[in-house]
Design a protein around this motif. Structure first.
Motif, mmCIF file in Angstrom:
data_model
loop_
_atom_site.group_PDB
_atom_site.id
_atom_site.type_symbol
_atom_site.label_atom_id
_atom_site.label_comp_id
_atom_site.label_asym_id
_atom_site.label_seq_id
_atom_site.Cartn_x
_atom_site.Cartn_y
_atom_site.Cartn_z
ATOM 1 N N PHE A 167 21.062 21.024 -9.682
ATOM 2 C CA PHE A 167 20.398 20.503 -10.307
ATOM 3 C C PHE A 167 21.790 18.568 -11.121
ATOM 4 C CE2 PHE A 167 17.130 23.009 -10.928
ATOM 5 C CZ PHE A 167 16.173 22.254 -10.812
ATOM 6 N N SER A 169 23.642 16.927 -9.557
ATOM 7 C CA SER A 169 24.140 15.614 -9.050
ATOM 8 C C SER A 169 22.245 14.394 -8.345
ATOM 9 C CB SER A 169 24.118 16.341 -7.045
ATOM 10 O OG SER A 169 22.322 17.076 -6.823
ATOM 11 N N LEU A 170 21.519 15.781 -9.635
ATOM 12 C CA LEU A 170 19.673 14.687 -9.843
ATOM 13 C C LEU A 170 20.116 13.818 -11.051
ATOM 14 C CD1 LEU A 170 19.173 16.707 -7.457
ATOM 15 C CD2 LEU A 170 16.696 16.735 -8.271
ATOM 16 N N ASP A 171 20.716 14.392 -11.432
ATOM 17 C CA ASP A 171 20.798 13.205 -13.332
ATOM 18 C C ASP A 171 21.741 14.465 -14.084
ATOM 19 O OD1 ASP A 171 18.742 15.236 -14.362
ATOM 20 O OD2 ASP A 171 17.352 14.828 -13.412
ATOM 21 N N HIS A 175 18.779 21.785 -17.053
ATOM 22 C CA HIS A 175 17.893 22.287 -16.295
ATOM 23 C C HIS A 175 17.777 23.404 -16.169
ATOM 24 C CE1 HIS A 175 16.352 18.296 -14.591
ATOM 25 N NE2 HIS A 175 17.728 17.333 -14.625
ATOM 26 N N LEU A 235 9.420 18.137 -10.325
ATOM 27 C CA LEU A 235 10.462 17.378 -9.304
ATOM 28 C C LEU A 235 9.640 16.221 -7.838
ATOM 29 C CD1 LEU A 235 12.628 19.907 -8.480
ATOM 30 C CD2 LEU A 235 13.391 17.669 -9.441
ATOM 31 N N THR A 236 9.691 14.989 -7.956
ATOM 32 C CA THR A 236 9.177 14.276 -6.810
ATOM 33 C C THR A 236 9.535 15.144 -5.520
ATOM 34 O OG1 THR A 236 11.470 12.956 -7.109
ATOM 35 C CG2 THR A 236 9.230 12.494 -8.416
ATOM 36 N N ARG A 239 13.522 14.017 -4.732
ATOM 37 C CA ARG A 239 14.153 14.965 -5.786
ATOM 38 C C ARG A 239 14.645 16.549 -5.328
ATOM 39 N NH1 ARG A 239 16.136 12.437 -10.294
ATOM 40 N NH2 ARG A 239 15.704 14.457 -11.609
ATOM 41 N N LYS A 242 16.640 16.506 -2.747
ATOM 42 C CA LYS A 242 18.260 16.248 -2.971
ATOM 43 C C LYS A 242 18.822 17.140 -3.311
ATOM 44 C CE LYS A 242 20.908 12.937 -5.194
ATOM 45 N NZ LYS A 242 20.813 11.990 -5.983
ATOM 46 N N LEU A 243 18.018 18.006 -4.452
ATOM 47 C CA LEU A 243 18.208 19.227 -4.556
ATOM 48 C C LEU A 243 18.449 19.656 -3.771
ATOM 49 C CD1 LEU A 243 19.181 20.915 -7.646
ATOM 50 C CD2 LEU A 243 16.539 21.426 -7.517
#
Length: 293
Positions: A167, A169-171, A175, A235-236, A239, A242-243
């Motif tokens: 997580f 790596s996303l923001d 989480h 989560l889109t 995203r 990406k996760l």
């Protein structure tokens, strides 16, 4: 789990209650780790000599461990307490009619129970859902009779480390919940006056074919993100992909690991502790005040 926790890390009880209500029907089929840890916690009772009359199962969920405790101590009454009304509803449905169990919806940080009313307090994988560990331990000490036993398990900071790193790596949003180190828990037990605390740690690893399987399992046991600073949207697809890609770096022998650090502990109660007030006075529990003739 600490009053100094930043606002973003504060666990919202309403979100916790809602997640466990929704997971009540699927919980037992998916709670493989919770069940194994709960059984090991009960097996550790072999090491102590105890014949409880009243047992508190704190965070009882669907009552699986309550039923086992009642089988182990058939003469005892088990009080099953949970934050979730949905979990308690399922627990009532699954109880053996011969077993002596009672149910109560309540928060571990403010238990609606009488002082010095319990002989054994069993808390399997539940206290990590509280914000103030000292307040929880103070409440448990209050409801335990002097010489009563606290037996618990909870999660340590290595729990879901792969998911936490993925997580990241996303923001920068939280989480995954923060969990306390075993030494911090031991210090809190000492601060709250427990006697002879014993703690140890075991690491477990569940494996999955895909990340989606892990996320589905977490939802089915109610282990969703309840931190106040959590992202509020779904989560889109981009995203989520990406996760998935970030989590793939942990794949080993064709499986994705999910690590859990489990802290086991037990300690004996010396009775409720006096509570200092802001004005410096000390409030003694009623059980400690003797009446003059």
């Amino acid at each position: 789990m600490n009053p100094s926790t930043p606002t973003a890390d504060y666990l919202e009880k309403r979100a916790i209650r809602r997640a466990f209500d929704q997971a009540a029907s699927s919980y037992e089929a998916s709670a493989v780790l919770q069940d194994q840890v709960g059984q090991q916690l009960i097996e550790r009772l072999d090491l102590v000599k105890l014949e409880p009359q009243w047992i508190l199962d704190l965070g009882c969920g669907t009552g699986l461990q309550s039923r086992r405790l009642n089988s182990r101590y058939p003469k005892a009454r088990v009080l099953a307490v949970d934050l979730s009304a949905g979990m308690l509803r399922v627990a009532r449905q699954r109880k053996n009619w011969r077993q002596r169990q009672h149910y109560c919806q309540g928060d571990a940080e403010q238990l609606p129970l009488a002082t010095a009313s319990m002989d054994l307090l069993y808390a399997n994988m539940s206290i990590q859902w509280c914000n103030d560990l000292d307040q929880v331990l103070r409440e448990l000490a209050r409801v335990l009779r002097p010489g009563g036993l606290l037996m618990f398990s909870t999660l340590g900071p290595d729990t879901l480390t792969e998911l936490r790193q993925s997580f990241a790596s996303l923001d920068d949003h939280p989480h995954v919940s923060q969990f306390l180190d075993m030494h911090d828990i031991g210090d809190a037990l000492v601060r709250q006056g427990y006697e002879m605390p014993v703690l140890d740690v075991e690491h477990y690893q569940l494996t999955y074919v895909t990340l989606d399987d892990l996320l589905r399992d977490l939802r089915k046991v109610g282990a969703t993100n309840a931190r106040a600073g959590r992202p509020r949207g779904l989560l889109t697809p981009a995203r989520l992909q990406k996760l998935r890609d970030a989590y793939e770096t942990f794949r080993s022998q064709g499986r994705l690991p999910a690590t859990y650090e489990v802290v086991y502990g037990h300690a004996w109660s010396s009775g409720p502790r006096p509570v200092p007030r802001e004005d410096g006075a000390v409030v003694l529990p009623l059980t400690r005040i003797s009446r003059r003739a």
